[in-house]
Design a protein around this motif. Structure first.
Motif, short mmCIF file in Angstrom:
data_model
loop_
_atom_site.label_atom_id
_atom_site.label_comp_id
_atom_site.label_asym_id
_atom_site.label_seq_id
_atom_site.Cartn_x
_atom_site.Cartn_y
_atom_site.Cartn_z
N ARG A 682 -3.22 -37.84 76.75
CA ARG A 682 -3.49 -37.20 78.04
C ARG A 682 -4.75 -37.81 78.64
O ARG A 682 -5.84 -37.74 78.05
N LEU A 683 -4.58 -38.41 79.80
CA LEU A 683 -5.70 -39.01 80.51
C LEU A 683 -5.83 -38.32 81.85
O LEU A 683 -4.92 -38.39 82.67
N THR A 684 -6.96 -37.69 82.06
CA THR A 684 -7.23 -36.94 83.30
C THR A 684 -6.15 -35.91 83.49
O THR A 684 -6.07 -34.94 82.75
N HIS A 685 -5.21 -36.16 84.44
CA HIS A 685 -4.18 -35.16 84.73
C HIS A 685 -2.77 -35.65 84.44
O HIS A 685 -1.80 -35.10 84.96
#
Length: 747
Positions: A682-685
């Motif tokens: 999971r990166l940012t959103h």
């Protein structure tokens, strides 16, 4: 030679003595020789072998029977009376030998009497060269008696005289005259009598004999039973007997009538022999004739080929050409195989008999032909079932009804079946029955066809024969509504066909579809899932979870949850149908559909079915209908997200270290090459895929990942995503998330 005239009593005694002596049988003739018996030498007193001759004033007399008046025997004499007899006048008996024969001896007895010395009384034989052999010679003008006296000599006992190959015997009385008189006296009798004469004939010429052409036996044809044939036989002395010979066996004989009182005793010419072939060997062989002439000489004919067969042909299996099944044309043929039989008469005819089964109604006939092995063009007297038999006949005429073949069946039916549609049942409206009947061969089958009125197109319906009824069903569930015409066709076992478009009462067979009451079945699936909602109130963030249920023909659920299906069955008017059976069929991707359950509707026509959500699948709920209601069905589909377990070790790691992600793919079957797994972070959103791998055959997978560029303390969230692909019966899904803490140098 002067003797007084004997008295009558003396003459009678002499006659008795001659008869007694002549009754003694002569010795048998040698081979090549026979005896001509004349006068008292044979029991009939015959003298036919001698020819007679007399000139004017002379006479001869045949009176061989010793009992009787006057001179007896073969008598040559002058005619007693007044006057003279001219010189040279004579009377004679002559025995000529048959052609190509000679006379070897003569056994003779007799009596000589002379009143006038000018007569010569002679018995002599003449040879082929003209020379003569004197046997008895009372010379003229020698030893003459006195006036009024007579001379007489008697030879009552037969005596044998050698003739030395003579060909003629002569007995004669001849007037020789005298030097002073050229005449003889007619007064008184001058005579020579023969009582017994047995001349032996030497015959060395064999007879000729040959088979005459004509007749089946000697023409080389095959024969049996009693067979006559003709022959031609000839001989200078006649043929006594002709015998037929086949090998060493007697083939009959022809004994010809012979009379040894004649110079040629036996006849020549044609004759016939009757051959009883039953007493002879069978097969091809040679026939010869053996002929024996009157002298016992024998000869054989040239052989001719004869063929004998007295054995009737045996029984053979017979088959009906085209088989013994029923047929609608009155034409039959029977065939068989003639066994190979060496040197036996070939088959040339066959007798046949056709009888109605179980009766004495029969007809018979005969067919002919070389090497006959089939009889065609047979007909039966009428429709029905018949039995046929044949028994063969060979070229020799042998045949035996007891050798008839095992009966075969001839079945003939020229009449088509009778048929008509039966009334439709209210309790079973889609059932169609056709009454069919065939009184001869029976109904073999039939078909019912359906055509929408006005279309001109006929389509067959699956039909079956049940006794005397042809039955089918109209699938009114699959056919468009409307008016239809029906046609039935029936065939009997002989191939006769009949069709009808009418009911038994004569009305047209038309129906209006659908025949049954329509039904409706609805089906759906209910899915439940948790929805999250973020609420912001009073400056604070709060996540709220609640369960949401949705129902439709297609729903998606998480792996391992429950999928609930439900439905309802109603009639055309919307009324529920209770107690009906509902078949449940299931089909997963890339799998065949299969029935998995049977449900029963409740009082309101409803039903329910629950499954574990382990793969995507489509469920079909089928109501098969009843004799009065149409079938119906409904379907619903559940889609299941793919899933996998997810573990990491260690969950805390320093920068520069590595962790290992492991998991097991859930849901089966798996693709043959393993399930594709995407490891995401999971990166940012958003989620980002940084590694992919395929699982092993059991669904297990493992990924090692190093951390190299982390400073400070970072918390990373990971998950395993399962994309959709062929061979995996689940929708795209993912595993639960987990967190890995990485500690690095201060940033």
């Amino acid at each position: 030679m002067k003797h007084p005239i004997p008295k009558l009593s003396t003459l009678l005694a002499l006659v008795v003595l001659v008869v007694a002596i002549s009754s003694i049988a002569p010795p048998p003739a040698l081979a090549g020789e026979y005896t001509i018996a004349s006068c008292q030498a044979n029991g009939e007193f015959s003298s036919g072998a001698f020819e007679d001759f007399a000139t004017r004033g002379m006479k001869w007399r045949r009176a061989c029977n010793p009992l009787g008046p006057g001179l007896r025997g073969l008598v040559t004499a002058n005619v007693a009376g007044e006057g003279h007899v001219a010189v040279g006048s004579q009377s004679a008996f002559v025995l000529e030998a048959p052609p190509q024969t000679t006379l070897s001896n003569l056994r003779w007895s007799g009596y000589a009497h002379r009143r006038d010395c000018r007569y010569a009384l002679q018995l002599y034989a003449v040879r082929p060269d003209g020379s003569s052999v004197a046997l008895k010679d009372v010379r003229a003008n020698r030893g003459c008696p006195g006036r009024a006296q007579a001379q007489a000599s008697s030879w009552p006992r037969p005596r044998t005289y050698q003739l030395g190959g003579a060909t003629r015997i002569v007995q004669r009385v001849v007037c020789m005259g005298a030097p002073h008189a050229s005449f003889c006296s007619a007064r008184g009798q001058n005579y020579l009598e023969t009582f017994t004469a047995e001349a032996s004939v030497l015959d060395e010429t064999p007879p000729a004999v040959a088979v005459s052409p004509g007749g089946p036996l000697v023409s080389g044809e095959w024969v049996s039973g009693s067979q006559p044939f003709s022959y031609e036989a000839s001989d200078n002395s006649g043929v006594k007997v002709v015998r037929g010979l086949i090998g060493s066996a007697s083939a009959g004989e022809s004994t010809r009538p012979c009379d040894y009182t004649q110079r040629i005793p036996c006849p020549s010419g044609p004759g016939q022999i009757q051959v009883e072939t039953q007493r002879l060997p069978e097969g091809t062989q040679e026939l010869r004739l053996s002929a024996t002439d009157a002298a016992g000489d024998q000869s054989e004919s040239a052989p001719v080929t004869v063929r004998i067969d007295n054995t009737p042909p045996g029984a053979v299996p017979v088959a009906v050409e085209g088989g013994e099944a029923w047929r609608n044309h009155d034409s039959f043929a029977l065939g068989w195989v003639n066994p190979s039989e060496e040197d036996r008469a070939p088959i040339v005819a066959a007798h046949w008999r056709i009888c109605r089964v179980g009766t004495q109604e029969c007809q018979a006939g005969t067919a002919t032909g070389p090497s006959l092995a089939t009889v065609g063009g047979l007909t039966v007297p009428g429709p029905g079932e018949w039995e046929a038999q044949i028994w063969r006949q060979d070229a020799a005429g042998n045949t035996q009804p007891q050798n008839a073949s095992i009966p075969v069946r001839l079945r003939f039916d020229p009449e088509p079946p009778e048929l008509g549609f039966e009334p439709t049942s209210v309790q079973d409206p889609d059932r169609v029955g056709v009454h069919v009947a065939d009184k001869v061969s029976g109904v073999a089958g039939g078909e019912v066809e359906l055509s929408r009125v006005g279309s001109g197109v006929w389509q067959p319906l699956p039909s079956a024969l049940e006794g005397e009824e042809l039955v089918t069903r109209i699938d009114d569930a699959s056919l468009p509504a409307g008016e239809y015409q029906l046609r039935a066709t029936a065939t009997d076992r002989a191939g006769n066909e009949a069709s009808s478009e009418s009911r038994i009462d004569g009305s047209p067979m038309k129906v209006t579809l659908p025949l049954r009451t329509t039904t409706m079945l609805g089906a759906s699936v209910r899915a439940s899932h948790i929805e999250k909602k973020v609420l912001h109130r009073h400056g604070r963030r709060r996540v709220v979870k609640h369960t949401v249920s949705e129902e439709g023909s297609k729903e998606t659920v998480a792996f391992g949850t429950k999928a609930k299906f439900s439905g309802r069955l109603l009639d055309k008017a919307g009324n529920p149908i209770a107690g009906a059976s509902i078949a449940v069929y299931q089909q997963a991707p890339e799998e065949a559909e299969a029935q998995v359950a049977t449900l029963t509707t409740g009082a309101e026509g409803g039903f329910a079915y629950e499954i574990a959500a382990e793969s995507s699948r489509r469920l079909r709920f089928v109501y098969s209908g009843t004799p009065t209601t149409l079938p119906s069905e409904g379907s619903a589909e559940v889609l299941v997200h793919g899933a996998s377990t997810l573990k990491v070790k260690p969950a805390h790691v320093l920068n520069g270290g590595s962790v290992t992600f492991t998991g097991r793919v859930q849901g089966r079957p798996l693709p043959a090459q393993g399930k594709l797994v995407e490891l995401q972070v999971r990166l940012t959103h958003e989620w980002s895929t940084f590694r992919t791998i395929r699982s092993g055959p059991e669904g297990v997978w493992s990924i090692e990942y190093p951390f190299r560029r982390t400073c400070g303390v970072e918390h990373f969230r990971f998950r395993a995503r399962l994309p959709g692909e062929a061979g995996y019966p689940l929708e795209p899904g993912h595993s639960p998330t987990l967190t890995v803490t990485v500690r690095g140098k201060p940033c």
